[in-house]
Design an enzyme around this catalytic site. Structure first.
Site, PDB file in Angstrom:
ATOM      1  N   HIS A 152       0.837  -1.202   0.000  1.00 17.61           N
ATOM      2  CA  HIS A 152       0.000   0.000   0.000  1.00 17.61           C
ATOM      3  C   HIS A 152       0.871   1.251   0.000  1.00 17.61           C
ATOM      4  O   HIS A 152       0.608   2.206  -0.736  1.00 17.61           O
ATOM      5  CB  HIS A 152      -0.930  -0.011   1.206  1.00 17.61           C
ATOM      6  N   LYS A 215     -11.257  12.505  -2.485  1.00 20.69           N
ATOM      7  CA  LYS A 215     -12.360  11.860  -1.770  1.00 20.69           C
ATOM      8  C   LYS A 215     -12.233  12.111  -0.279  1.00 20.69           C
ATOM      9  O   LYS A 215     -11.171  12.478   0.221  1.00 20.69           O
ATOM     10  CB  LYS A 215     -12.350  10.342  -2.031  1.00 20.69           C
TER      11      LYS A 215
END
Ligand code: R5P
Length: 334
Positions: A152, A215
Site C-alpha cells: 500500500h 475523496k
C-alpha cells in the site's frame, strides 16, 4: 563492550542474519491462504510444494509440522496475509519458526498480499503502526528476507531490517487493460495519496493523460467525492489503485467520472480483496471492468461482476529464481 556481547543483547528482530548467498537447494512451501497461486509458482519453478501439515487445535490455535528435511536449504514460504488476516499471518509466523528451528539455511517470506500495510502511520493519537509490528514479527520469527507485491505504501519496505524485494504488478495489469481499452485513456488516481502510482501506470500506456479524484472517507465503507482534477469528458477512464476492499473508493470514483462525462470506467488494482458488499457496490457503480491480480484467491461471485484476474505466478517464480541465484530483481522491471 565486545561485539559479541552487544549483538547478544540486541532484540531478536535486530540480530544480524546469515549472508544471503548460500549453496543450499531451493524448496517452496505454501501456507493455506492461497494454495492455488503457490502451486502455480512451484510448477513454474519445476518444484513440488514442500510437505507441511497445517491444522488447527480444537481451541483454534494453529498447528504446523514440516514433514521433510530442510537443513541448509533456501526455503521460500508463500502466504498472502489476506482474510482471515490474523489466522494467515499467525500461520506464516509459525511456519517460519518451524523452518528456522529445523535449520533451514535461509527463509524468504513470499507475501503476494501484505495485510496491515494500510496501517503504516498514525493518523491520530494513540493509534498503533501495525505494519511495523508485522515487520518486527516476521523478523523475530526468523525470516531472512521478504518478497512482496505492491505494498500500500512503498515506505513499508523500510520497516524491515532485512532485504525486501518489492515487485510491481503494473506491467501485467497495463498489458491486460491494453487488450480491451487503448484509446483516449485518462489514468485516474482515486485519491491524493495514489497520484505517484497512477502517474507510473500512465507511463506504461501510450497517449494517456492523468486525473485525480479527491475523496473523503466518512466511515470505513462510506466515501464521498469532493472534486475531480483533470480532463475526463469523452475519455475512457482507468482508475488505478493498490487494492479493492469494500469497493467504496472505486464505486464512488466510477460514479464521479461517469457524471463528469467519461465514456467508460475501468479499474486496475493489484489486490482484489472484495470484502463486505464490494461486489454489489461495484455492480451498481457503472464500472465496465476491473483487473486485479491473483495475490488474493478469487471469489467465484467476482466473475459475475466483470472482474478479471491477472496471473502473477510467473512474476513470483522469476523473483524466487533470481533471489535463489543472487540475480537482480530490479532488472525485471526495466
Ligand atoms: C486507500 O488509501 C487505498 O489505496 C484504497 O483506495 C482503499 O483502501 C480501497 O478501499 P475500499 O475498497 O474499501 O474503498
Amino acid at each position: 563492550m565486545p561485539e559479541s556481547a552487544r549483538v547478544g543483547s540486541a532484540p531478536p528482530h535486530r540480530r544480524p542474519r546469515k549472508a544471503t548467498t548460500l549453496d543450499g537447494e531451493l524448496k517452496v512451501f505454501a501456507g493455506s491462504s492461497n494454495r492455488a497461486l503457490a502451486e502455480r509458482i512451484a510448477a513454474r519453478l519445476d518444484q513440488p510444494l514442500g510437505s507441511v501439515r497445517l491444522e488447527q487445535f480444537p481451541d483454534g490455535e494453529a498447528r504446523v509440522q514440516i514433514n521433510e528435511n530442510v537443513r541448509g536449504t533456501d526455503v521460500f514460504v508463500i502466504q498472502s496475509t489476506s482474510a482471515p488476516v490474523d489466522v494467515n499471518l499467525m500461520q506464516l509466523l509459525i511456519m517460519i519458526d518451524a523452518l528456522r528451528r529445523a535449520s533451514a539455511g535461509r527463509i524468504t517470506a513470499v507475501i503476494p498480499y501484505f495485510g496491515y500495510a494500510r496501517q503504516e502511520k498514525k493518523s491520530s493519537g494513540r493509534e498503533p503502526i501495525t505494519a511495523k509490528l508485522v515487520a518486527n514479527l516476521l523478523e523475530a520469527a526468523g525470516a531472512s528476507r521478504v518478497i512482496t507485491l505492491d505494498l500500500h505504501a512503498p515506505a513499508v519496505q523500510g520497516f524491515f531490517d532485512i532485504p525486501v524485494d518489492h515487485l510491481q504488478a503494473s506491467p501485467l495489469l497495463a498489458e491486460s487493460l491494453g487488450r480491451v481499452a487503448s484509446d483516449d485513456l485518462v489514468v485516474v488516481s482515486p485519491d491524493a495519496g495514489g497520484v505517484a502510482r497512477a502517474y507510473d501506470f500512465s507511463q506504461r500506456l501510450e497517449n494517456s493523460s492523468l486525473a485525480v479524484v479527491f475523496k473523503d472517507r466518512m466511515a470505513p465503507d462510506e466515501i464521498q467525492t469532493l472534486s475531480v482534477v483533470g480532463e475526463v469528458d469523452g475519455r475512457t477512464a482507468v482508475i488505478v489503485d493498490d487494492l479493492i476492499s469494500t469497493g467504496g473508493t472505486l464505486a464512488e470514483g466510477a460514479r464521479a467520472l461517469l457524471e463528469r462525462g467519461a465514456k467508460a470506467v475501468f479499474a486496475c488494482a493489484t489486490h482484489g480483496i472484495f470484502s463486505g458488499h464490494a461486489l454489489e457496490n461495484l455492480k451498481r457503480s457503472g464500472l465496465s471492468q476491473a483487473f486485479v491480480t491473483d495475490s488474493v484467491p478469487v471469489n467465484s461471485d467476482s466473475k459475475a461482476c466483470t472482474i478479471t484476474q491477472v496471473g502473477t505466478a510467473t512474476l513470483f517464480a522469476e523473483a524466487v529464481r533470481r533471489v535463489h541465484n543472487d540475480e537482480s530483481i530490479t532488472a525485471m522491471f526495466k
